[in-house]
Design an enzyme around this catalytic site. Structure first.
Site, short mmCIF file in Angstrom:
data_model
loop_
_atom_site.label_atom_id
_atom_site.label_comp_id
_atom_site.label_asym_id
_atom_site.label_seq_id
_atom_site.Cartn_x
_atom_site.Cartn_y
_atom_site.Cartn_z
N GLN A 6 2.07 -6.03 -3.17
CA GLN A 6 2.55 -6.13 -1.78
C GLN A 6 3.84 -5.32 -1.62
O GLN A 6 4.05 -4.37 -2.35
CB GLN A 6 2.73 -7.60 -1.35
CG GLN A 6 1.44 -8.38 -1.21
CD GLN A 6 0.87 -8.88 -2.53
OE1 GLN A 6 1.57 -9.51 -3.31
NE2 GLN A 6 -0.39 -8.64 -2.79
N ASP B 24 0.81 -1.23 0.00
CA ASP B 24 0.00 0.00 0.00
C ASP B 24 0.84 1.27 0.00
O ASP B 24 0.44 2.30 0.57
CB ASP B 24 -0.97 0.01 1.21
CG ASP B 24 -1.87 -1.20 1.21
OD1 ASP B 24 -2.20 -1.70 0.11
OD2 ASP B 24 -2.24 -1.67 2.31
N GLY C 266 -4.51 -4.36 -3.74
CA GLY C 266 -5.51 -3.33 -4.05
C GLY C 266 -4.73 -2.10 -4.47
O GLY C 266 -4.09 -1.47 -3.63
N HIS C 267 -4.74 -1.81 -5.75
CA HIS C 267 -3.95 -0.69 -6.28
C HIS C 267 -4.89 0.43 -6.72
O HIS C 267 -5.70 0.25 -7.63
CB HIS C 267 -3.07 -1.16 -7.44
CG HIS C 267 -2.01 -2.13 -7.01
ND1 HIS C 267 -1.08 -2.66 -7.86
CD2 HIS C 267 -1.73 -2.65 -5.79
CE1 HIS C 267 -0.28 -3.47 -7.19
NE2 HIS C 267 -0.66 -3.49 -5.93
N LYS D 149 1.72 2.12 -5.15
CA LYS D 149 2.27 1.56 -6.40
C LYS D 149 1.34 1.82 -7.59
O LYS D 149 1.79 2.22 -8.66
CB LYS D 149 2.49 0.04 -6.25
CG LYS D 149 3.50 -0.32 -5.17
CD LYS D 149 3.58 -1.82 -4.96
CE LYS D 149 2.35 -2.43 -4.34
NZ LYS D 149 2.07 -2.05 -2.95
P1 GDP Z 1 -0.81 0.28 -3.56
O1 GDP Z 1 -1.38 -0.99 -3.07
O2 GDP Z 1 0.66 0.38 -3.32
O3 GDP Z 1 -1.17 0.60 -4.98
O4 GDP Z 1 -1.45 1.43 -2.66
P2 GDP Z 1 -3.02 1.55 -2.26
O5 GDP Z 1 -3.77 2.01 -3.43
O6 GDP Z 1 -3.47 0.33 -1.56
O7 GDP Z 1 -2.94 2.66 -1.14
C1 GDP Z 1 -2.41 3.92 -1.39
C2 GDP Z 1 -3.49 4.94 -1.05
O8 GDP Z 1 -2.92 6.24 -0.99
C3 GDP Z 1 -4.56 5.05 -2.12
O9 GDP Z 1 -5.77 5.43 -1.51
C4 GDP Z 1 -4.05 6.16 -3.03
O10 GDP Z 1 -5.09 6.83 -3.71
C5 GDP Z 1 -3.43 7.07 -2.02
N1 GDP Z 1 -2.26 7.83 -2.48
C6 GDP Z 1 -1.28 7.46 -3.34
N2 GDP Z 1 -0.33 8.42 -3.41
C7 GDP Z 1 -0.72 9.40 -2.57
C8 GDP Z 1 -0.16 10.66 -2.17
O11 GDP Z 1 0.93 11.05 -2.59
N3 GDP Z 1 -0.85 11.38 -1.25
C9 GDP Z 1 -2.04 10.97 -0.72
N4 GDP Z 1 -2.64 11.75 0.17
N5 GDP Z 1 -2.60 9.80 -1.08
C10 GDP Z 1 -1.94 9.03 -1.98
P1 IMO Z 2 -0.87 -4.21 -2.24
O1 IMO Z 2 -0.41 -4.75 -3.56
C1 IMO Z 2 -0.93 -4.62 2.09
C2 IMO Z 2 -0.93 -8.67 3.71
C3 IMO Z 2 -2.19 -9.15 4.42
C4 IMO Z 2 -1.60 -10.13 5.40
C5 IMO Z 2 -0.46 -10.76 4.63
C6 IMO Z 2 -0.81 -12.08 3.96
O2 IMO Z 2 -2.17 -3.51 -2.27
O3 IMO Z 2 0.23 -3.42 -1.59
P2 IMO Z 2 -2.36 -12.83 1.95
O4 IMO Z 2 -3.76 -12.44 1.56
O5 IMO Z 2 -1.35 -12.50 0.91
O6 IMO Z 2 -2.27 -14.23 2.42
O7 IMO Z 2 -2.02 -11.92 3.23
O8 IMO Z 2 -0.10 -9.81 3.62
N1 IMO Z 2 -1.15 -8.18 2.34
C7 IMO Z 2 -1.11 -6.88 2.00
N2 IMO Z 2 -0.94 -5.78 2.75
N3 IMO Z 2 -1.04 -4.50 0.76
C8 IMO Z 2 -1.17 -5.60 -0.01
O9 IMO Z 2 -1.14 -5.54 -1.36
C9 IMO Z 2 -1.25 -6.87 0.60
N4 IMO Z 2 -1.41 -8.13 0.14
C10 IMO Z 2 -1.33 -8.92 1.22
O10 IMO Z 2 -2.85 -8.09 5.04
O11 IMO Z 2 -1.05 -9.44 6.50
MG MG Z 3 -2.88 -1.66 -1.81
#
Ligand code: GDP
Ligand code: IMO
Ligand code: MG
Length: 423
Positions: A222, A13, A40-41, A16
């Site tokens: 991840q 998270d 979840g991207h 990415k």
């Molecule tokens: P990922 O799994 O690495 O793609 O990240 P996620 O989407 O799960 O979580 C990142 C969260 O931060 C999302 O809600 C994005 O919309 C948000 N986000 C990404 N870059 C920024 C930033 O520079 N500032 C803020 N405030 N939010 C951001």
């Molecule tokens: P993105 O790509 C954050 C965490 C889960 C759990 C552990 C194992 O959005 O960054 P799993 O379902 O793979 O067996 O879970 O890894 N986890 C993540 N945490 N971002 C993710 O993906 C994750 N994918 C798995 O919360 O602790």
């Molecule tokens: Mg994510």
């Protein structure tokens, strides 16, 4: 040409999805190489907020081809939902999405197994997303898994039933009686739906593209600290989230890896169980969660929040051979008077500057303190606009890791991204 790589450097998270979407215009092909719908991207553009789980984050840029590589595990039900909602936003999935025949299928019973294992573990559960990721990779290694390409085989249902029977036996041993017949029905419908899309030998496609001079960005899911081999084991996911995973997950040689971008959130978060040395249990942690909107994009769970951990980050830099750092969510720190960064761990009164074998509760972080910038940076357009305390914070990260920072994200939208050069 070489494959550039984009990876999360912490516990996932890091942002990415947003950054892949920003970089996509520089590439012909975006390829996921590991993980599955545990990811979840999130992408934000033109007032749209969209979350992708299996589909690469280049899908909303019409010129890029998007590949679900062989190292990915695919749940057809979730992929179908993703395809349908991305098509509603105008993405051309019939032409811009390619699915590896060697990607493994997450079966409905893999989801049940995930749940059974977590329930059995009780208090020591991993906090899995329960999307069936672990059991699917387990079956791949155990050589009883089903691959995407097999959906076209006349024996597909028979193979499915053989593996399912194995799962039922395991679940009996756990006294786990839950079933998911409705999901199974949707699963087979989704398989039929997916047959209209493009299935490829992705390793051949990717290598040919490189030979033809096409540029490729591999999108990690991840983060490094969730890597099955080098993360905070056993609180990890079941795939190789590191740069090395690109070679196995896409079928490219190590000599074909180019730039390695590491996405680093300006602070740290973690969702699920497991060690997190800089975690904040106080009002500051709560503030980070609220301002950063730190709730899971896949499960909606509140993310644990804490200060930036340079010990863990340096470890990730080493494991991945980073060439560039991209800092995200710097804007979340706008209102803080003081910021902290962990530069060492104190374990039994001894200071160490590396990640120990067991990352447990005994670790007490040693912090360096920074002044906050107390200013809204979300509209900054270039490096010169950035406040000095932020530049100092970034310079410290670049100096300590030995890796230059080449982009800074100051908000969730596509346009809130600055090209910088901080060394
Ligand atoms: P990922 O799994 O690495 O793609 O990240 P996620 O989407 O799960 O979580 C990142 C969260 O931060 C999302 O809600 C994005 O919309 C948000 N986000 C990404 N870059 C920024 C930033 O520079 N500032 C803020 N405030 N939010 C951001
Ligand atoms: P993105 O790509 C954050 C965490 C889960 C759990 C552990 C194992 O959005 O960054 P799993 O379902 O793979 O067996 O879970 O890894 N986890 C993540 N945490 N971002 C993710 O993906 C994750 N994918 C798995 O919360 O602790
Ligand atoms: Mg994510």
């Amino acid at each position: 040409m070489k494959v550039d790589v984009l990876l999360g450097m912490q516990w996932g998270d890091e942002g990415k999805g947003k950054i892949v979407d920003v970089l996509t215009p520089q590439y012909d092909i975006i390829a996921r190489f590991q993980g599955g719908p545990n990811a979840g991207h999130t992408l934000e553009f033109n007032n749209i907020k969209h979350v992708l789980h299996t589909i690469p984050s280049g899908i909303f840029r019409p010129k890029a081809m998007n590949v679900i590589g062989s190292g990915v595990v695919v749940d057809p039900v979730i992929l179908r939902e993703e395809i349908e909602s991305a098509m509603k936003l105008g993405a051309d999935l019939h032409n811009n999405l390619l699915i590896s025949k060697k990607a493994h299928l997450i079966m409905p019973s893999h989801r049940l197994l995930d749940k059974a294992y977590e329930e059995y573990k009780g208090a020591s559960k991993i906090g899995s997303t329960q999307k069936g990721i672990g059991p699917t990779y387990t079956d791949r290694t155990a050589r009883i898994g089903l691959r995407m390409g097999e959906i076209f085989s006349p024996n597909f249902v028979q193979k499915y039933n053989t593996t399912k029977a194995h799962h039922l036996k395991v679940m009996q041993g756990y006294n786990f009686t839950e079933t998911n017949e409705e999901y199974e029905k949707q699963w087979f419908e989704a398989i039929e739906y997916l047959k209209a899309f493009n299935f490829i030998d992705s390793e051949i496609y990717v290598n040919k593209a490189l030979n033809d001079g096409k540029s490729i960005l591999a999108e990690g899911a991840q983060g490094s600290m969730l890597d099955v081999d080098y993360g905070s084991y056993p609180f990890v996911t079941s795939s190789n989230t590191l740069a090395s995973g690109v070679c196995s997950g896409l079928g490219v040689a190590p000599s074909k890896i180019g730039k390695v971008y590491g996405i680093v959130k300006a602070y740290c978060t973690r969702v699920g169980s497991g060690p997190f040395p800089t975690e904040l249990f106080d009002a500051t942690g709560e503030t980070l969660r609220r301002i950063g909107n730190e709730f899971g994009a896949t499960t909606g769970r509140a993310r644990r929040c804490g200060w930036l951990d340079l010990v863990a980050l340096k470890y990730a830099v080493m494991l991945n051979g980073l060439t560039d750092i991209i800092i995200t969510k710097a804007d979340v720190l706008n209102d803080f008077d003081k910021l902290k960064v962990a530069v060492a761990y104190k374990i039994n009164d001894k200071e160490v500057d590396y990640v120990p074998f067991e990352m447990n509760d005994e670790i007490e972080p040693v912090y360096v303190e920074f002044d906050g910038w107390k200013q809204d940076i979300s509209k900054c357009q270039n490096e010169d606009d950035l406040p000095k305390p932020l530049k100092d914070y970034l310079k410290f990260i670049a100096k300590e890791t030995g890796v230059k920072i080449s982009y800074l994200s100051v908000g969730p939208d596509r346009v809130q991204t600055l090209k910088v050069n901080i060394e």
